[in-house]
Enzyme design. Structure first.
Site, PDB file in Angstrom:
ATOM      1  N   ASN A  71       0.822  -1.201   0.000  1.00 17.81           N
ATOM      2  CA  ASN A  71       0.000   0.000   0.000  1.00 17.81           C
ATOM      3  C   ASN A  71       0.867   1.266   0.000  1.00 17.81           C
ATOM      4  O   ASN A  71       2.097   1.193   0.003  1.00 17.81           O
ATOM      5  CB  ASN A  71      -0.955  -0.029   1.201  1.00 17.81           C
ATOM      6  CG  ASN A  71      -2.275   0.647   0.894  1.00 17.81           C
ATOM      7  OD1 ASN A  71      -2.334   1.657   0.205  1.00 17.81           O
ATOM      8  ND2 ASN A  71      -3.352   0.082   1.419  1.00 17.81           N
ATOM      9  N   HIS A 105      22.112   1.846  12.966  1.00 16.91           N
ATOM     10  CA  HIS A 105      23.368   2.490  13.341  1.00 16.91           C
ATOM     11  C   HIS A 105      23.811   1.960  14.696  1.00 16.91           C
ATOM     12  O   HIS A 105      23.022   1.377  15.445  1.00 16.91           O
ATOM     13  CB  HIS A 105      23.183   4.013  13.432  1.00 16.91           C
ATOM     14  CG  HIS A 105      22.685   4.625  12.171  1.00 16.91           C
ATOM     15  ND1 HIS A 105      23.492   4.873  11.091  1.00 16.91           N
ATOM     16  CD2 HIS A 105      21.441   5.013  11.801  1.00 16.91           C
ATOM     17  CE1 HIS A 105      22.777   5.402  10.114  1.00 16.91           C
ATOM     18  NE2 HIS A 105      21.519   5.493  10.523  1.00 16.91           N
ATOM     19  N   THR A 155      10.322  -6.145  17.099  1.00 17.90           N
ATOM     20  CA  THR A 155      11.709  -6.204  17.551  1.00 17.90           C
ATOM     21  C   THR A 155      12.201  -7.636  17.724  1.00 17.90           C
ATOM     22  O   THR A 155      13.377  -7.853  17.985  1.00 17.90           O
ATOM     23  CB  THR A 155      11.880  -5.457  18.889  1.00 17.90           C
ATOM     24  OG1 THR A 155      11.055  -6.086  19.870  1.00 17.90           O
ATOM     25  CG2 THR A 155      11.497  -3.986  18.755  1.00 17.90           C
ATOM     26  N   LYS A 156      11.271  -8.616  17.607  1.00 19.85           N
ATOM     27  CA  LYS A 156      11.613 -10.030  17.741  1.00 19.85           C
ATOM     28  C   LYS A 156      10.895 -10.808  16.648  1.00 19.85           C
ATOM     29  O   LYS A 156       9.869 -10.378  16.132  1.00 19.85           O
ATOM     30  CB  LYS A 156      11.187 -10.568  19.106  1.00 19.85           C
ATOM     31  CG  LYS A 156      11.933  -9.944  20.260  1.00 19.85           C
ATOM     32  CD  LYS A 156      11.486 -10.527  21.575  1.00 19.85           C
ATOM     33  CE  LYS A 156      12.248  -9.856  22.713  1.00 19.85           C
ATOM     34  NZ  LYS A 156      11.785 -10.289  24.021  1.00 19.85           N
ATOM     35  N   LYS A 173      -2.426 -13.594  20.047  1.00 22.02           N
ATOM     36  CA  LYS A 173      -3.112 -14.884  19.991  1.00 22.02           C
ATOM     37  C   LYS A 173      -2.608 -15.698  18.814  1.00 22.02           C
ATOM     38  O   LYS A 173      -1.958 -15.196  17.915  1.00 22.02           O
ATOM     39  CB  LYS A 173      -4.623 -14.693  19.876  1.00 22.02           C
ATOM     40  CG  LYS A 173      -5.084 -14.062  18.565  1.00 22.02           C
ATOM     41  CD  LYS A 173      -6.614 -13.939  18.522  1.00 22.02           C
ATOM     42  CE  LYS A 173      -7.091 -13.364  17.208  1.00 22.02           C
ATOM     43  NZ  LYS A 173      -8.553 -13.308  17.134  1.00 22.02           N
TER      44      LYS A 173
END
Length: 175
Positions: A71, A105, A155-156, A173
């Site tokens: 999109n 960075h 982040t994981k 879920k």
């Protein structure tokens, strides 16, 4: 993460060319400009739809599978490193204003002054839906059939058949 120098003369030129192609596509999302945009990628599958406002830094290590929809205003910060590819699978839905950021960075201020960039691959599986405004960081793997909620910061790694949301994104879920 692998280090690279984005201020290298050849990389500056490659980035300048990619930015110009993205700018032309944003200004006029014609079939010709879309073809030029897709031509930058390492691979772009069949029936891929990319809406106006797409931006990437290099394009050469981006792979997109078949029937994926991207999109408006998607930003893909990629690196010209074969071991830092951004791979997006088949049948994915990428919402507006999504950021896929393979580049980062140094956190250490002294290292950051050295102007080095770091990159790590991002892998997005098949049939993944990434909601509007989500951010996916370097080194992340999103497995098949996952859903990333709008505004999530990933982040994981995201397991297959799960819904994640929030900042940082956490499992909500199983699907």
């Amino acid at each position: 993460m692998k280090e690279f120098n984005s201020l290298d003369k050849s990389l500056l030129e490659q980035r300048k060319n990619a930015h110009e192609i993205c700018r032309l596509f944003a200004k006029s999302p014609s079939k010709g400009n879309l073809k030029r945009l897709k031509g930058m990628f390492a691979h772009c599958g069949e029936l891929v739809v990319i809406e106006a406002g797409f931006h990437c830094d290099y394009g050469s290590d981006i792979k997109i599978g078949d029937r994926t929809f991207i999109n408006i205003n998607c930003t893909v910060l990629d690196a010209p490193l074969s071991d830092a590819q951004i791979t997006i699978g088949d049948d994915c839905l990428i919402g507006p204003n999504v950021q896929i950021l393979a580049v980062s960075h140094a956190v250490n201020p002294t290292e950051r002054l050295a102007k080095a960039n770091f990159a790590a691959p991002i892998s997005i599986g098949n049939n993944v839906w990434i909601g509007a405004g989500a951010i996916i960081l370097a080194g992340i793997k999103v497995a098949d059939n996952a859903v990333i909620g709008a505004g999530a910061i990933v982040t994981k790694d995201v397991a297959a058949n799960t819904l994640v949301a929030g900042n940082p994104a956490v499992k909500v879920k199983d699907l």
